[in-house]
Design a protein around this motif. Structure first.
Motif, mmCIF file in Angstrom:
data_model
loop_
_atom_site.group_PDB
_atom_site.id
_atom_site.type_symbol
_atom_site.label_atom_id
_atom_site.label_comp_id
_atom_site.label_asym_id
_atom_site.label_seq_id
_atom_site.Cartn_x
_atom_site.Cartn_y
_atom_site.Cartn_z
ATOM 1 N N LEU A 209 0.823 -1.203 0.000
ATOM 2 C CA LEU A 209 0.000 0.000 0.000
ATOM 3 C C LEU A 209 0.861 1.258 0.000
ATOM 4 O O LEU A 209 2.088 1.193 0.020
ATOM 5 C CB LEU A 209 -0.935 -0.011 1.212
ATOM 6 N N TRP A 210 0.192 2.423 0.024
ATOM 7 C CA TRP A 210 0.895 3.702 -0.079
ATOM 8 C C TRP A 210 1.738 4.024 1.153
ATOM 9 O O TRP A 210 2.549 4.946 1.123
ATOM 10 C CB TRP A 210 -0.103 4.835 -0.317
ATOM 11 N N ASN A 211 1.571 3.268 2.259
ATOM 12 C CA ASN A 211 2.380 3.521 3.451
ATOM 13 C C ASN A 211 3.302 2.353 3.764
ATOM 14 O O ASN A 211 3.768 2.204 4.889
ATOM 15 C CB ASN A 211 1.480 3.817 4.658
ATOM 16 N N GLU A 212 3.593 1.523 2.764
ATOM 17 C CA GLU A 212 4.438 0.356 2.962
ATOM 18 C C GLU A 212 5.741 0.481 2.168
ATOM 19 O O GLU A 212 5.961 1.455 1.455
ATOM 20 C CB GLU A 212 3.662 -0.908 2.577
ATOM 21 N N LEU A 213 6.603 -0.489 2.323
ATOM 22 C CA LEU A 213 7.927 -0.447 1.708
ATOM 23 C C LEU A 213 7.820 -0.271 0.199
ATOM 24 O O LEU A 213 7.039 -0.948 -0.468
ATOM 25 C CB LEU A 213 8.681 -1.749 2.018
ATOM 26 N N GLY A 214 8.601 0.654 -0.334
ATOM 27 C CA GLY A 214 8.575 0.945 -1.761
ATOM 28 C C GLY A 214 7.606 2.026 -2.144
ATOM 29 O O GLY A 214 7.571 2.462 -3.302
ATOM 30 N N ALA A 215 6.804 2.498 -1.178
ATOM 31 C CA ALA A 215 5.823 3.549 -1.460
ATOM 32 C C ALA A 215 6.456 4.927 -1.359
ATOM 33 O O ALA A 215 7.437 5.137 -0.636
ATOM 34 C CB ALA A 215 4.662 3.459 -0.478
ATOM 35 N N LEU A 216 5.885 5.873 -2.074
ATOM 36 C CA LEU A 216 6.117 7.288 -1.837
ATOM 37 C C LEU A 216 5.033 7.690 -0.849
ATOM 38 O O LEU A 216 3.856 7.740 -1.210
ATOM 39 C CB LEU A 216 6.028 8.081 -3.139
ATOM 40 N N TYR A 217 5.422 7.929 0.376
ATOM 41 C CA TYR A 217 4.472 8.012 1.484
ATOM 42 C C TYR A 217 3.381 9.042 1.227
ATOM 43 O O TYR A 217 3.639 10.179 0.901
ATOM 44 C CB TYR A 217 5.224 8.355 2.768
ATOM 45 N N LYS A 218 2.122 8.571 1.353
ATOM 46 C CA LYS A 218 0.923 9.385 1.126
ATOM 47 C C LYS A 218 0.757 9.820 -0.330
ATOM 48 O O LYS A 218 -0.089 10.649 -0.640
ATOM 49 C CB LYS A 218 0.929 10.630 2.015
ATOM 50 N N LEU A 219 1.570 9.255 -1.227
ATOM 51 C CA LEU A 219 1.529 9.674 -2.630
ATOM 52 C C LEU A 219 1.241 8.521 -3.582
ATOM 53 O O LEU A 219 0.327 8.597 -4.393
ATOM 54 C CB LEU A 219 2.859 10.333 -3.026
ATOM 55 N N SER A 220 2.042 7.464 -3.476
ATOM 56 C CA SER A 220 1.962 6.421 -4.500
ATOM 57 C C SER A 220 2.366 5.075 -3.912
ATOM 58 O O SER A 220 3.461 4.953 -3.354
ATOM 59 C CB SER A 220 2.878 6.769 -5.676
ATOM 60 N N PRO A 221 1.530 4.045 -4.033
ATOM 61 C CA PRO A 221 1.924 2.709 -3.590
ATOM 62 C C PRO A 221 2.943 2.117 -4.555
ATOM 63 O O PRO A 221 3.032 2.540 -5.716
ATOM 64 C CB PRO A 221 0.616 1.922 -3.623
ATOM 65 N N PRO A 222 3.727 1.144 -4.120
ATOM 66 C CA PRO A 222 4.665 0.502 -5.043
ATOM 67 C C PRO A 222 3.910 -0.280 -6.115
ATOM 68 O O PRO A 222 2.804 -0.770 -5.888
ATOM 69 C CB PRO A 222 5.473 -0.432 -4.137
ATOM 70 N N LYS A 223 4.507 -0.370 -7.295
ATOM 71 C CA LYS A 223 3.880 -1.123 -8.388
ATOM 72 C C LYS A 223 3.744 -2.598 -8.033
ATOM 73 O O LYS A 223 2.847 -3.290 -8.524
ATOM 74 C CB LYS A 223 4.712 -0.968 -9.668
ATOM 75 N N VAL A 224 4.653 -3.095 -7.200
ATOM 76 C CA VAL A 224 4.618 -4.473 -6.725
ATOM 77 C C VAL A 224 5.269 -4.486 -5.361
ATOM 78 O O VAL A 224 6.127 -3.643 -5.066
ATOM 79 C CB VAL A 224 5.363 -5.409 -7.706
ATOM 80 N N ASN A 225 4.842 -5.400 -4.503
ATOM 81 C CA ASN A 225 5.480 -5.530 -3.205
ATOM 82 C C ASN A 225 6.712 -6.411 -3.356
ATOM 83 O O ASN A 225 6.607 -7.639 -3.412
ATOM 84 C CB ASN A 225 4.518 -6.132 -2.183
ATOM 85 N N ALA A 226 7.874 -5.782 -3.428
ATOM 86 C CA ALA A 226 9.139 -6.504 -3.584
ATOM 87 C C ALA A 226 9.880 -6.616 -2.264
ATOM 88 O O ALA A 226 11.086 -6.846 -2.246
ATOM 89 C CB ALA A 226 10.011 -5.804 -4.624
ATOM 90 N N ALA A 227 9.152 -6.464 -1.141
ATOM 91 C CA ALA A 227 9.784 -6.548 0.172
ATOM 92 C C ALA A 227 10.302 -7.954 0.434
ATOM 93 O O ALA A 227 9.649 -8.944 0.118
ATOM 94 C CB ALA A 227 8.786 -6.150 1.261
ATOM 95 N N ARG A 228 11.477 -8.020 1.018
ATOM 96 C CA ARG A 228 12.051 -9.286 1.444
ATOM 97 C C ARG A 228 11.720 -9.528 2.916
ATOM 98 O O ARG A 228 11.307 -8.617 3.633
ATOM 99 C CB ARG A 228 13.571 -9.281 1.234
ATOM 100 N N PRO A 229 11.917 -10.753 3.407
ATOM 101 C CA PRO A 229 11.602 -11.044 4.807
ATOM 102 C C PRO A 229 12.484 -10.243 5.761
ATOM 103 O O PRO A 229 13.569 -9.784 5.391
ATOM 104 C CB PRO A 229 11.909 -12.545 4.922
ATOM 105 N N PRO A 230 12.026 -10.057 7.008
ATOM 106 C CA PRO A 230 12.891 -9.465 8.018
ATOM 107 C C PRO A 230 14.211 -10.224 8.112
ATOM 108 O O PRO A 230 14.274 -11.411 7.773
ATOM 109 C CB PRO A 230 12.082 -9.619 9.308
ATOM 110 N N LEU A 231 15.236 -9.516 8.557
ATOM 111 C CA LEU A 231 16.590 -10.030 8.768
ATOM 112 C C LEU A 231 17.425 -10.051 7.493
ATOM 113 O O LEU A 231 18.654 -10.107 7.561
ATOM 114 C CB LEU A 231 16.594 -11.433 9.385
#
Length: 352
Positions: free
Chosen positions: A249-271
């Protein structure tokens, strides 16, 4: 006598534990074994698939094993990593001994050190699957700075950084060449003050930027309290958050905060270490007249998640803050202290 296979497993677990234990707080030093060796990405194939249909023509299946609490996990099955693909299945699981177990109607899944196996109904037909642990990583981990770049952090010192009030950086400098947020929220009574956002001593406009980061597991936290930080260019924020397995979403990793969500969630696991590679173009002015807003391209772990996006307002939680004019002057790069012990390394910038 210990078999060769058992010895390899033991050595691997020891190396994983050692690699993940670097840090100055319990978020890094007190990690459940399941979060070290079971949580993360998996990939494999469907077994006993129907002679016709989707599974037969698309045999690959991927999975995410996501920590959601102490001893609690969510398992996502999806057709591919790094794409906005519809989930095949998502369910809640628990840690039972050394195995993560899911039992949910037609679905049965086991996650052990040997891999992820199970069965479930897809399109009304039972299908079995077997997957192996996979580390997706990033193709730009360890990227070398181009000639003429400014090395902002090489693991040896904080010479290029300071707190907003001019104090020397009070974050932790780790032996493995990383820095770690030492939060003002966890050091409220310290005199002199400890923690707070840090800023580059040099100011920038147009630039190419590289940074590596990782966040801890924090099983007792949820949402914006998990692995939260931010990376700011002239006040515009590229979000950092433990977003593994979330919606993107727009407040998650890869987002431009309050502006644009990432095109895809490319987040890796913690650690796991991750990368941001960014091209930032400052606003254009003719005298005091704004002619063009800032624009930004963001790659997360080598995947473009923001492509030449226009930054139409400033980053702020409230609407009033977003009405600030686009910045005209060069500004420092900022890394946010948002309470979580995020780690950073290999940071450099090339002015364009």
């Amino acid at each position: 006598m210990i078999s060769r296979t058992t010895l390899v497993v033991l050595i691997t677990a020891l190396l994983v534990s050692s690699a993940y234990s670097q840090g100055s707080g319990p978020e890094w030093t007190q990690i459940a074994k399941a979060d070290q060796v079971l949580m993360g990405d998996y990939q494999g194939k469907w077994l006993n698939t129907p002679t016709k249909g989707y599974l037969r023509s698309n045999p690959k299946v991927c999975a995410q094993v996501i920590n959601t609490g102490i001893g609690k996990y969510r398992i996502n099955l999806l057709p591919d990593h790094n794409r906005r693909a519809a989930l095949i299945y998502s369910g809640e699981a628990t840690l039972q001994g050394d195995t993560i177990v899911l039992e949910d109607g037609d679905w049965s899944i086991r996650v052990a050190e040997s891999g992820l196996t199970g069965s479930g109904k897809v399109g009304g037909q039972e299908a079995k699957f077997s997957l192996s642990r996979l580390r997706l990583g990033s193709p730009t981990l360890g990227a070398k700075p181009p000639k003429g770049s400014l090395i902002l952090f090489d693991g040896s010192n904080f010479d290029q950084w300071e707190h907003e009030d001019g104090r020397a950086v009070t974050w932790a400098l780790l032996e493995d060449g990383a820095m770690e947020v030492n939060s003002r929220f966890k050091n409220k009574s310290s005199t002199p003050p400890i923690g707070g956002d840090i800023y580059t001593k040099q100011s920038f406009k147009d630039l190419r930027f590289h940074m590596e980061f990782r966040y801890p597991v924090e099983p007792e936290q949820q949402g914006q309290l998990r692995g939260n930080s931010g990376l700011f260019f002239q006040g515009y924020e590229v979000q950092i958050l433990n977003s593994y397995g979330l919606d993107g979403l727009w407040n998650e990793l890869g987002a431009l905060y309050k502006l644009s969500p990432p095109k895809v969630n490319a987040a890796r696991p913690p650690l796991e270490w991750q990368t941001y590679d960014i091209i930032y173009r400052a606003p254009r002015y003719d005298g005091n007249q704004l002619k063009e807003n800032a624009r930004i391209t963001v790659s997360l772990n080598g995947i473009v998640v923001q492509r030449d996006e226009e930054l139409i307002h400033q980053t702020a939680n409230g609407q009033l803050g977003r009405n600030k004019p686009a910045p005209k002057e060069a500004m420092p790069i900022r890394l946010q202290d948002h309470i979580n012990r995020i780690q950073f390394r290999n940071i450099w910038a090339e002015e364009l």
